[in-house]
Write a protein that holds these residues in place. Structure first.
Motif, PDB file in Angstrom:
ATOM      1  N   ARG A  60       0.852  -1.179   0.000  1.00  0.00           N
ATOM      2  CA  ARG A  60       0.000   0.000   0.000  1.00  0.00           C
ATOM      3  C   ARG A  60       0.897   1.241   0.000  1.00  0.00           C
ATOM      4  O   ARG A  60       1.707   1.417   0.905  1.00  0.00           O
ATOM      5  CB  ARG A  60      -0.924   0.005   1.221  1.00  0.00           C
ATOM      6  CG  ARG A  60      -1.925  -1.154   1.219  1.00  0.00           C
ATOM      7  CD  ARG A  60      -2.925  -0.996   0.071  1.00  0.00           C
ATOM      8  NE  ARG A  60      -3.889  -2.092   0.022  1.00  0.00           N
ATOM      9  CZ  ARG A  60      -3.818  -3.116  -0.806  1.00  0.00           C
ATOM     10  NH1 ARG A  60      -2.806  -3.198  -1.669  1.00  0.00           N
ATOM     11  NH2 ARG A  60      -4.733  -4.060  -0.797  1.00  0.00           N
ATOM     12  N   ILE A  61       0.746   2.076  -1.024  1.00  0.00           N
ATOM     13  CA  ILE A  61       1.655   3.208  -1.223  1.00  0.00           C
ATOM     14  C   ILE A  61       0.963   4.532  -0.945  1.00  0.00           C
ATOM     15  O   ILE A  61      -0.133   4.796  -1.448  1.00  0.00           O
ATOM     16  CB  ILE A  61       2.212   3.204  -2.659  1.00  0.00           C
ATOM     17  CG1 ILE A  61       3.122   1.988  -2.868  1.00  0.00           C
ATOM     18  CG2 ILE A  61       2.979   4.495  -2.954  1.00  0.00           C
ATOM     19  CD1 ILE A  61       3.641   1.844  -4.286  1.00  0.00           C
ATOM     20  N   VAL A  62       1.638   5.361  -0.144  1.00  0.00           N
ATOM     21  CA  VAL A  62       1.237   6.751   0.050  1.00  0.00           C
ATOM     22  C   VAL A  62       2.283   7.624  -0.641  1.00  0.00           C
ATOM     23  O   VAL A  62       3.467   7.565  -0.306  1.00  0.00           O
ATOM     24  CB  VAL A  62       1.156   7.127   1.541  1.00  0.00           C
ATOM     25  CG1 VAL A  62       0.912   8.635   1.701  1.00  0.00           C
ATOM     26  CG2 VAL A  62       0.048   6.350   2.232  1.00  0.00           C
ATOM     27  N   VAL A  63       1.862   8.390  -1.632  1.00  0.00           N
ATOM     28  CA  VAL A  63       2.763   9.343  -2.282  1.00  0.00           C
ATOM     29  C   VAL A  63       2.969  10.525  -1.338  1.00  0.00           C
ATOM     30  O   VAL A  63       2.011  11.063  -0.777  1.00  0.00           O
ATOM     31  CB  VAL A  63       2.166   9.826  -3.618  1.00  0.00           C
ATOM     32  CG1 VAL A  63       2.965  11.005  -4.170  1.00  0.00           C
ATOM     33  CG2 VAL A  63       2.131   8.686  -4.621  1.00  0.00           C
ATOM     34  N   TYR A  64       4.230  10.915  -1.167  1.00  0.00           N
ATOM     35  CA  TYR A  64       4.573  12.061  -0.309  1.00  0.00           C
ATOM     36  C   TYR A  64       5.520  12.924  -1.125  1.00  0.00           C
ATOM     37  O   TYR A  64       6.687  12.590  -1.298  1.00  0.00           O
ATOM     38  CB  TYR A  64       5.230  11.562   0.971  1.00  0.00           C
ATOM     39  CG  TYR A  64       5.420  12.615   2.043  1.00  0.00           C
ATOM     40  CD1 TYR A  64       4.369  13.437   2.430  1.00  0.00           C
ATOM     41  CD2 TYR A  64       6.647  12.762   2.681  1.00  0.00           C
ATOM     42  CE1 TYR A  64       4.537  14.390   3.422  1.00  0.00           C
ATOM     43  CE2 TYR A  64       6.828  13.708   3.679  1.00  0.00           C
ATOM     44  CZ  TYR A  64       5.767  14.521   4.046  1.00  0.00           C
ATOM     45  OH  TYR A  64       5.930  15.470   5.036  1.00  0.00           O
TER      46      TYR A  64
END
Length: 224
Positions: A86-90
């Motif tokens: 699960r990827i959160v773009v920051y």
């Protein structure tokens, strides 16, 4: 282990080429140690792919620009390598312009650098539980039936990368070196972008790219 159990913290990988950013994310994770634990740090796309393959993290916090590599392609590669990830773009790239493309690539959350750091842990919590972590305004843009501006949506990820580098003032030779392409190939990309954006000539292309980059550098914190 590829997924966190109810009794173990979620294992998070940080992918960013700025040590200060990695430190900030690490501190946020340490403040929520019962839920999240840092399992690795990557500063390049190659390191990110290697660590995901070896460590099988549950989640990753990923910047969109790493050493010239297109971040959307990297997200696609990471999720293909380890589908449960699960990827959160920051990123510093403005949310309204990129959130749809990031979600299509496989990200589940999008936060801008400059937002309240306290938003990171809730975003990770949301994506790990199967939800989407984007601001209310971005959700309206990303919802089914919503459309990006047709001109930008028409560009492929590679074309968008060239367009952005043009806007940053890159000459064809400099863009070619940064992306590992020939100058002729960059010229072909310029012609395709002009055609898709219905621009009359190279001057119009340069001006449109500059304006796009100017807009993308705006820092607008996601709504709570």
């Amino acid at each position: 282990m590829s997924e966190a159990s109810p009794s173990s913290p979620c294992r998070v990988l940080i992918v960013d080429d700025h040590p200060v950013v990695r430190l900030g994310v690490t501190l946020s994770l340490e403040a929520a140690a019962e839920e999240f634990v840092l399992c690795g740090e990557a500063a390049t796309p190659g390191e990110a792919l290697d660590l995901v393959e070896r460590l099988r993290p549950d989640a990753a916090v990923v910047d969109l620009h790493l050493g010239g590599r297109d971040g959307f392609d990297l997200i696609d590669d990471l999720t293909a390598l380890h589908p449960p990830l699960r990827i959160v773009v920051y990123t510093a790239m403005e949310e309204r312009l990129y959130v749809r493309r990031a979600l299509r690539a496989g990200a589940r959350g999008y936060l801008m650098k400059g937002c309240d750091p306290a938003l990171l842990v809730p975003a990770l919590r949301t994506v790990v539980s199967g939800g989407l972590a984007v601001s209310e305004a971005a959700w309206k843009d990303a919802a089914p039936g919503a459309e990006e501006p047709a001109s930008i949506d028409a560009l492929s990820n590679r074309e968008l990368q060239v367009f952005r580098l043009i806007g940053l003032g890159g000459a064809p030779a400099a863009i070619a070196e940064k992306m590992g392409l020939s100058v002729k190939t960059v010229g072909s990309y310029r012609e395709r972008i002009k055609s898709k954006l219905r621009l009359a000539d190279g001057i119009d292309l340069d001006q449109a790219a500059y304006e796009f980059v100017r807009r993308s550098k705006e820092i607008i914190p996601p709504a709570r």
